[in-house]
Write a protein that holds these residues in place. Structure first.
Motif, PDB file in Angstrom:
ATOM      1  N   UNK A 124       0.758  -1.417   0.085  1.00  0.00           N
ATOM      2  CA  UNK A 124      -0.037  -0.088   0.013  1.00  0.00           C
ATOM      3  C   UNK A 124       0.996   1.170  -0.175  1.00  0.00           C
ATOM      4  N   UNK A 125       1.803   1.154   0.832  1.00  0.00           N
ATOM      5  CA  UNK A 125       2.824   2.292   0.807  1.00  0.00           C
ATOM      6  C   UNK A 125       3.550   2.484  -0.549  1.00  0.00           C
ATOM      7  N   UNK A 126       4.041   1.347  -1.161  1.00  0.00           N
ATOM      8  CA  UNK A 126       4.832   1.765  -2.262  1.00  0.00           C
ATOM      9  C   UNK A 126       3.702   2.122  -3.434  1.00  0.00           C
ATOM     10  N   UNK A 127       2.471   1.952  -3.487  1.00  0.00           N
ATOM     11  CA  UNK A 127       1.549   2.195  -4.401  1.00  0.00           C
ATOM     12  C   UNK A 127       1.194   3.673  -4.220  1.00  0.00           C
ATOM     13  N   UNK A 128       1.680   4.427  -3.073  1.00  0.00           N
ATOM     14  CA  UNK A 128       1.270   5.837  -3.031  1.00  0.00           C
ATOM     15  C   UNK A 128       2.508   6.722  -3.314  1.00  0.00           C
ATOM     16  N   UNK A 129       3.877   6.033  -3.494  1.00  0.00           N
ATOM     17  CA  UNK A 129       5.067   6.851  -3.807  1.00  0.00           C
ATOM     18  C   UNK A 129       4.979   7.207  -5.276  1.00  0.00           C
ATOM     19  N   UNK A 131       5.645   6.707  -9.280  1.00  0.00           N
ATOM     20  CA  UNK A 131       6.084   5.386  -9.924  1.00  0.00           C
ATOM     21  C   UNK A 131       7.652   5.234 -10.095  1.00  0.00           C
ATOM     22  N   UNK A 132       8.131   6.252 -10.507  1.00  0.00           N
ATOM     23  CA  UNK A 132       9.926   6.098 -10.594  1.00  0.00           C
ATOM     24  C   UNK A 132      10.419   5.972  -9.028  1.00  0.00           C
ATOM     25  N   UNK A 133       9.903   6.642  -8.167  1.00  0.00           N
ATOM     26  CA  UNK A 133      10.416   6.393  -6.748  1.00  0.00           C
ATOM     27  C   UNK A 133      10.310   4.699  -6.295  1.00  0.00           C
ATOM     28  N   UNK A 134       9.279   4.312  -6.628  1.00  0.00           N
ATOM     29  CA  UNK A 134       8.490   2.786  -6.422  1.00  0.00           C
ATOM     30  C   UNK A 134       9.608   2.011  -7.288  1.00  0.00           C
ATOM     31  N   UNK A 135       9.787   2.215  -8.712  1.00  0.00           N
ATOM     32  CA  UNK A 135      10.666   1.366  -9.417  1.00  0.00           C
ATOM     33  C   UNK A 135      12.177   1.413  -8.684  1.00  0.00           C
ATOM     34  N   UNK A 136      12.737   2.732  -8.403  1.00  0.00           N
ATOM     35  CA  UNK A 136      13.989   2.782  -7.750  1.00  0.00           C
ATOM     36  C   UNK A 136      14.128   2.062  -6.474  1.00  0.00           C
ATOM     37  N   UNK A 137      13.156   2.006  -5.497  1.00  0.00           N
ATOM     38  CA  UNK A 137      13.420   1.331  -4.506  1.00  0.00           C
ATOM     39  C   UNK A 137      13.269  -0.286  -4.848  1.00  0.00           C
ATOM     40  N   UNK A 166      15.817   8.476  -2.199  1.00  0.00           N
ATOM     41  CA  UNK A 166      15.826   9.093  -1.119  1.00  0.00           C
ATOM     42  C   UNK A 166      14.363   9.363  -0.752  1.00  0.00           C
ATOM     43  N   UNK A 167      13.767  10.175  -1.763  1.00  0.00           N
ATOM     44  CA  UNK A 167      12.399  10.662  -1.727  1.00  0.00           C
ATOM     45  C   UNK A 167      11.401   9.647  -1.467  1.00  0.00           C
ATOM     46  N   UNK A 168      11.444   8.390  -2.051  1.00  0.00           N
ATOM     47  CA  UNK A 168      10.827   7.501  -1.844  1.00  0.00           C
ATOM     48  C   UNK A 168      10.744   6.765  -0.331  1.00  0.00           C
ATOM     49  N   UNK A 169      11.974   6.721  -0.043  1.00  0.00           N
ATOM     50  CA  UNK A 169      12.412   6.120   1.305  1.00  0.00           C
ATOM     51  C   UNK A 169      11.748   7.000   2.387  1.00  0.00           C
ATOM     52  N   UNK A 170      12.028   8.398   2.382  1.00  0.00           N
ATOM     53  CA  UNK A 170      11.181   9.217   3.012  1.00  0.00           C
ATOM     54  C   UNK A 170       9.729   9.323   3.191  1.00  0.00           C
ATOM     55  N   UNK A 173       8.789   6.107   4.925  1.00  0.00           N
ATOM     56  CA  UNK A 173       9.012   6.139   6.606  1.00  0.00           C
ATOM     57  C   UNK A 173       7.799   6.778   7.105  1.00  0.00           C
ATOM     58  N   UNK A 174       7.371   7.641   6.211  1.00  0.00           N
ATOM     59  CA  UNK A 174       6.102   8.266   7.078  1.00  0.00           C
ATOM     60  C   UNK A 174       4.956   7.572   6.904  1.00  0.00           C
ATOM     61  N   UNK A 175       4.984   6.801   5.657  1.00  0.00           N
ATOM     62  CA  UNK A 175       3.529   6.048   5.709  1.00  0.00           C
ATOM     63  C   UNK A 175       3.538   4.839   6.556  1.00  0.00           C
ATOM     64  N   UNK A 176       5.015   4.299   6.833  1.00  0.00           N
ATOM     65  CA  UNK A 176       4.932   3.074   7.649  1.00  0.00           C
ATOM     66  C   UNK A 176       5.448   3.213   8.895  1.00  0.00           C
ATOM     67  N   UNK A 177       5.141   4.455   9.600  1.00  0.00           N
ATOM     68  CA  UNK A 177       5.428   4.973  10.951  1.00  0.00           C
ATOM     69  C   UNK A 177       5.051   4.044  12.097  1.00  0.00           C
ATOM     70  N   UNK A 178       4.049   3.165  11.587  1.00  0.00           N
ATOM     71  CA  UNK A 178       3.427   2.203  12.782  1.00  0.00           C
ATOM     72  C   UNK A 178       4.511   1.265  12.897  1.00  0.00           C
TER      73      UNK A 178
END
Lengths: 188, 136
Positions: A124-129, A131-137, A166-170, A173-178
Motif C-alpha cells: 500500500x505504501x509503495x503504491x502511494x509513492x 512510480x519512478x520512486x517505487x521502481x528505484x526502491x 531518498x524521496x521514496x524512502x522518506x 518512512x512516514x507511511x510506515x511509521x507504525x
C-alpha cells in the motif's frame, strides 16, 4: 546447486549469442529468472501470474536482441532494462484498455487478507509513492542492484536515481511509521 | 562506474531491514525448471504462415560517454573543414620547397594533421564503445 562462475556465465552468453545455443540460453534463464521475476512481482504489486508472463516475454525479447548485445555492457543490467520496458509497455496497454475504469483498489486487495501484515502495508505504501520512486526502491532493495546499475535500468542519471530513492524512502518512512521499532522512536 | 551498493547498514535506519525482510519473504525459487522449459518452448515456436508478426525494432541506448564523444567529434570535423583551405595552401607551399623549414612550421598544416589524427582516433573509440540494445 552452486552458483556458476562468471567465466561459465560468460561462456553461456557467448554460446547463446554467437551460436544461438538454446541450451546455453536456458542456463542463463535459469540463473537470472529468480531476480527478474522477483522484481516484476514487486512492480506488478504481487500479481504473480502477470509477473511471470512479463518475465517470459523479457527472456524471449532478450533472445531476439542477443545478437546486438555488446559485451562491454553488463548482461544482468541489460536484462533488467528489458524487463522494466516490458513492464512499462504492459502499464500503457492496461491504461489504454481501462481508460474509463478506476485503478485497482488496494482496500479491496486488503480485504482478501485476513491480517494486515508487513507485506500488505508495504504494498500500500509503495503504491502511494511516485512510480519512478517505487521502481528505484524495488530495483535497489528487491533486485539487489547498485545505484549505478538501477540508474542504467531506469535510464536515469545516477544523481536523479539517488534522489528518487531518498524521496521514496522518506515517504515510506512516514507511511510506515507504525512499523518503526519503539526503541528508535523519539522520546516525547 | 559507481558500484556503491544501494542497501546500506545504518543503525538508525529502521526501514531498510523491513524492506530486506519483505524481499526475502516468499522468494522466487532460484531453480525453476518449469519456467525455464516454458521459455525455451516459446523460443522454438515459429509463427504460423498466415500470422504476420511485426518486425522487432531495435533501440540503442546511447550512453553519456558516447554522446559526449560524438559531439566532440562533430566539433573537430567542423574545425577540420574550416582549416582545410589553409592546410591545403600550406601543403602546396611545402611541395614547392620541401627544404624550406619555415614551411614545415605552418600552424595550419600541423592543426590539420592533429585534427585528422583526432578524428580517426575518435571514430575508432566510437566504434569500439559498448552499447546496449533492446528489441521492442
Amino acid at each position: 546447486m552452486s552458483i556458476p562462475s562468471l567465466e561459465r556465465e560468460r561462456e553461456w552468453l557467448l554460446l547463446a549469442q554467437h551460436q544461438r545455443d538454446t541450451q546455453a540460453f536456458g542456463q542463463l534463464v535459469g540463473l537470472h529468472q529468480g531476480r527478474v521475476r522477483a522484481v516484476l512481482r514487486k512492480l506488478t504489486r504481487g500479481q504473480q501470474a502477470l509477473a511471470d508472463e512479463l518475465a517470459q516475454e523479457t527472456f524471449i525479447k532478450a533472445w531476439q536482441a542477443l545478437p546486438t548485445f555488446r559485451h562491454g555492457a553488463q548482461w544482468s543490467t541489460w536484462l533488467h532494462r528489458i524487463a522494466y520496458l516490458e513492464f512499462l509497455q504492459h502499464q500503457r496497454r492496461w491504461a489504454d484498455e481501462h481508460a474509463n475504469t478506476a485503478p485497482p483498489d488496494h482496500e479491496a486487495v486488503a480485504a482478501m487478507h485476513s491480517t494486515h501484515d508487513l507485506r500488505l502495508d508495504l504494498e500500500k505504501a509503495l503504491a502511494q509513492v511516485h512510480p519512478l520512486e517505487n521502481a528505484a526502491i524495488v530495483y535497489c532493495y528487491y533486485g539487489g542492484l547498485s545505484h549505478a546499475e538501477a540508474a542504467q535500468v531506469l535510464d536515469l542519471p545516477l544523481g536523479t536515481l539517488k534522489s528518487h530513492v531518498l524521496r521514496g524512502r522518506a515517504k515510506l518512512q512516514s507511511l510506515l511509521a507504525a512499523w518503526k521499532p519503539k526503541d528508535t522512536q523519539d522520546s516525547p | 562506474m559507481n558500484k556503491t551498493p544501494a542497501v546500506t547498514t545504518d543503525p538508525s535506519d529502521w526501514l531498510t531491514p523491513l524492506l530486506v525482510q519483505d524481499a526475502h519473504r516468499d522468494p522466487v525459487p532460484q531453480q525453476d525448471a518449469t519456467f525455464v522449459a516454458q521459455v525455451l518452448t516459446r523460443l522454438d515456436v515459429q509463427p504460423a504462415d498466415h500470422i504476420k508478426l511485426p518486425m522487432p525494432k531495435v533501440y540503442n541506448f546511447w550512453t553519456l560517454e558516447r554522446g559526449l564523444l560524438l559531439g566532440f567529434q562533430l566539433l573537430v570535423v567542423a574545425l577540420f573543414i574550416f582549416s582545410a583551405p589553409g592546410a591545403l595552401q600550406a601543403w602546396l607551399q611545402l611541395g614547392q620547397a620541401p627544404m624550406n623549414l619555415t614551411a614545415w612550421y605552418d600552424h595550419n598544416l600541423w592543426g590539420f594533421a592533429i585534427g585528422l589524427v583526432m578524428v580517426i582516433y575518435g571514430a575508432f573509440e566510437l566504434l569500439n564503445m559498448p552499447e546496449e540494445s533492446v528489441v521492442i
